[in-house]
Scaffold this motif. Structure first.
Motif, short mmCIF file in Angstrom:
data_model
loop_
_atom_site.label_atom_id
_atom_site.label_comp_id
_atom_site.label_asym_id
_atom_site.label_seq_id
_atom_site.Cartn_x
_atom_site.Cartn_y
_atom_site.Cartn_z
N ARG A 324 0.81 -1.23 0.00
CA ARG A 324 0.00 0.00 0.00
C ARG A 324 0.85 1.28 0.00
O ARG A 324 0.34 2.37 -0.25
CB ARG A 324 -0.92 0.03 1.22
N THR A 325 2.14 1.15 0.30
CA THR A 325 2.98 2.34 0.38
C THR A 325 3.52 2.77 -0.99
O THR A 325 4.18 3.80 -1.09
CB THR A 325 4.17 2.12 1.33
N GLY A 326 3.26 2.00 -2.05
CA GLY A 326 3.69 2.42 -3.37
C GLY A 326 3.76 1.27 -4.35
O GLY A 326 3.65 0.11 -3.98
N ASP A 327 3.96 1.62 -5.62
CA ASP A 327 4.05 0.65 -6.71
C ASP A 327 5.50 0.55 -7.15
O ASP A 327 6.05 1.48 -7.75
CB ASP A 327 3.16 1.10 -7.87
N SER A 328 6.14 -0.59 -6.85
CA SER A 328 7.56 -0.75 -7.17
C SER A 328 7.83 -0.81 -8.67
O SER A 328 8.96 -0.64 -9.10
CB SER A 328 8.10 -2.02 -6.50
N SER A 329 6.80 -1.06 -9.48
CA SER A 329 6.99 -1.14 -10.94
C SER A 329 6.91 0.23 -11.61
O SER A 329 7.14 0.35 -12.81
CB SER A 329 5.94 -2.06 -11.56
N ALA A 330 6.60 1.27 -10.84
CA ALA A 330 6.48 2.61 -11.39
C ALA A 330 7.83 3.12 -11.87
O ALA A 330 8.88 2.75 -11.34
CB ALA A 330 5.89 3.56 -10.35
N SER A 331 7.82 3.97 -12.88
CA SER A 331 9.05 4.59 -13.35
C SER A 331 9.48 5.65 -12.35
O SER A 331 8.69 6.52 -11.94
CB SER A 331 8.81 5.23 -14.72
N GLY A 332 10.74 5.60 -11.92
CA GLY A 332 11.19 6.54 -10.90
C GLY A 332 10.61 6.18 -9.55
O GLY A 332 10.20 5.05 -9.29
N VAL A 333 10.55 7.17 -8.66
CA VAL A 333 10.01 6.94 -7.33
C VAL A 333 8.48 6.99 -7.38
O VAL A 333 7.92 7.94 -7.94
CB VAL A 333 10.51 8.00 -6.33
N PRO A 334 7.78 6.00 -6.84
CA PRO A 334 6.31 6.03 -6.83
C PRO A 334 5.79 7.28 -6.13
O PRO A 334 6.26 7.64 -5.05
CB PRO A 334 5.93 4.76 -6.06
N SER A 335 4.83 7.94 -6.75
CA SER A 335 4.27 9.17 -6.19
C SER A 335 3.68 8.94 -4.80
O SER A 335 3.83 9.76 -3.89
CB SER A 335 3.19 9.74 -7.12
N GLN A 336 3.00 7.81 -4.64
CA GLN A 336 2.39 7.49 -3.35
C GLN A 336 3.44 7.38 -2.26
O GLN A 336 3.23 7.83 -1.13
CB GLN A 336 1.61 6.18 -3.47
N THR A 337 4.60 6.83 -2.60
CA THR A 337 5.68 6.68 -1.62
C THR A 337 6.23 8.04 -1.21
O THR A 337 6.44 8.31 -0.03
CB THR A 337 6.82 5.82 -2.22
N LEU A 338 6.46 8.92 -2.19
CA LEU A 338 6.94 10.26 -1.89
C LEU A 338 5.97 11.03 -1.00
O LEU A 338 6.36 11.69 -0.04
CB LEU A 338 7.16 11.04 -3.19
N LEU A 339 4.69 10.92 -1.33
CA LEU A 339 3.68 11.63 -0.54
C LEU A 339 3.62 11.11 0.88
O LEU A 339 3.51 11.89 1.84
CB LEU A 339 2.31 11.50 -1.21
#
Length: 455
Positions: A324-339
């Motif tokens: 739930r803290t982010g999508d590891s397949s996202a390009s770059g850092v997941p937006s959800q993780t940064l937020l």
């Protein structure tokens, strides 16, 4: 600064950006109050242990990537590779992540204090203290910048680092010349304290100021030649940071002794005013230094957030953080993780104690850097690692940890208990997550409809 275009300049900028803001503007006052004129020596001691830890990280990184296509990694990867214990690796990762959040909260705290020191910024508005508000806005601004992508983050970091290093070097050299030529009082070096434990204790407190170089090991996917660029960046950044810390500590203590006692976190502005006062520009000097402080602390937030985001993404990929803290397949850092990192940091900086935040972050990095030095020492038989430097890093970190805990217990009892509470909460959260399957098997739970116990 797209993937593969992260060069030596950006690497040094990220490493310095993560160090300078913490060392000078966030912990200088705390360190000076412990060891006085010998503050410069405390930074030197901490720098030596940091270089030894850097050597250990570089050696372990080369071993992890040797003969493979792996992009290397940091502490978590090293623990997994050399111990095979995913739970231990995950707990190291969580500890580091909390340390990064604490560091950013500390930088944001200092950012706001220097913003308020500017003549145009009030201390409060309508009865509301602006320090927490400015700190939260700073975090939000840099989260927004990081959401724009790596290129924007790197370009901003280059500008911020050049500006702050230039101002601090001029401030330090100018201050030393002022103390030697203009000031009637002799330069105080605190030589009588060098044989006591106070500089070592102060070095432990200041250790959070040397964590920035470690961020490079989480940015390797952005580098064209990480095995070449990281060692050079580490060995440039740490000595540069030590040099700046030493000259600024000498200048501030000798030119603003009263400010060190009354308002240590912004004492540099008083020292800058003294230097610039020689040519009748005292107010200008104080303003320039305050603006430099904003550049420095902002740069530290930016660099730490950028690399902590990549660090968290790596943990997500290895199932060491909840999905739930982010999508590891996202390009770059997941937006959800940064937020999420940004929100937790904002809460920390708005409601936390600066002393407790600084102390916990320092202890986190002391433990992890010492553990990585010990891990490197166990690999001393390979060609990439010589035993002496990891040994110095291990012994130094152990001594720092013991002395810092003693200092907190003896001199800052409230901070000591706050640090213990934070440590217990983090440990319990780690335990509940990494041992969740065992806990689910061992502890019966209630059926949500019947309320009966289900095996």
């Amino acid at each position: 600064m797209s993937d593969g275009n992260f060069g030596l300049t950006e690497a040094v900028s990220i490493a310095l950006g993560g160090m300078i803001g913490g060392g000078i503007y966030a912990v200088l006052g705390v360190v000076t109050q412990i060891t006085g004129a010998a503050t410069w020596f405390a930074f030197l001691l901490a720098g030596v242990v940091a270089v030894c830890a850097g050597y250990s990280y570089i050696g372990l990184n080369e071993l992890v990537t040797d003969g493979t296509d792996d992009t290397g990694g940091g502490s978590v990867t090293f623990v997994q590779s050399f111990t095979g214990n995913s739970t231990l690796a995950g707990m190291v990762g969580w500890t580091l992540l909390v340390g990064y959040i604490g560091s950013m909260a500390m930088y944001a705290f200092a950012f706001a204090e220097f913003a308020i020191a500017l003549p145009v910024v009030p201390v409060s508005l309508a009865g509301l203290s602006l320090r927490p508000v400015i700190s939260v806005l700073a975090i939000a601004g840099f989260v927004g910048l990081n959401l724009l992508g790596a290129r924007a983050t790197g370009e901003a970091e280059n500008v911020l680092v050049v500006a702050k290093v230039l101002v601090l070097v001029l401030f330090g050299i100018g201050g030393i010349l002022y103390a030697l030529v203009v000031s009637p009082a002799p330069v105080q070096l605190g030589l009588t304290r060098l044989t006591s434990f106070s500089p070592i204790m102060a070095a432990a407190i200041s250790f959070v100021a040397f964590q920035g170089w470690q961020l490079l090991f989480y940015d390797q996917e952005s580098m064209a030649n990480p095995l070449d660029e990281i060692p050079r960046a580490v060995y440039i950044a740490i000595p540069t940071a030590v040099f700046i810390y030493v000259i600024v500590a000498l200048t501030t203590y000798n030119l603003a002794p009263a400010a060190i006692q009354s308002h240590p976190h912004t004492a540099l502005t008083d020292a800058a005013a003294t230097i610039a006062g020689v040519v009748g520009l005292a107010s200008t000097g104080a303003i320039v230094l305050s603006l430099s402080a904003l550049f420095s602390t902002g740069s530290a937030i930016n660099a730490t957030l950028f690399s902590a985001g990549y660090f968290a993404k790596g943990m997500l990929s290895n199932d060491l953080l909840p999905d739930r803290t982010g999508d590891s397949s996202a390009s770059g850092v997941p937006s959800q993780t940064l937020l999420l990192i940004g929100v937790i940091t904002a809460i920390f900086t708005a409601y936390g104690s600066l002393s407790a935040i600084t102390s916990f972050a320092s202890l986190s990095f002391i433990v992890v850097f010492g553990a990585m030095s010990l891990l490197a020492f166990t690999q001393r038989d390979v060609d990439q690692i010589t035993a002496v430097w990891p040994a110095v890093g291990t012994v130094g970190a152990t001594l720092f940890f013991v002395l810092m805990f003693y200092h907190l217990y003896a001199a800052e009892r409230r901070t000591f208990y706050l640090v213990l509470i934070i440590a217990v909460v983090v440990f319990l959260a780690e335990l509940l997550y990494f041992e969740r399957e065992i806990i689910e098997e061992e502890i019966p739970f209630l059926d949500s409809h019947t309320g009966e116990t289900v095996d």
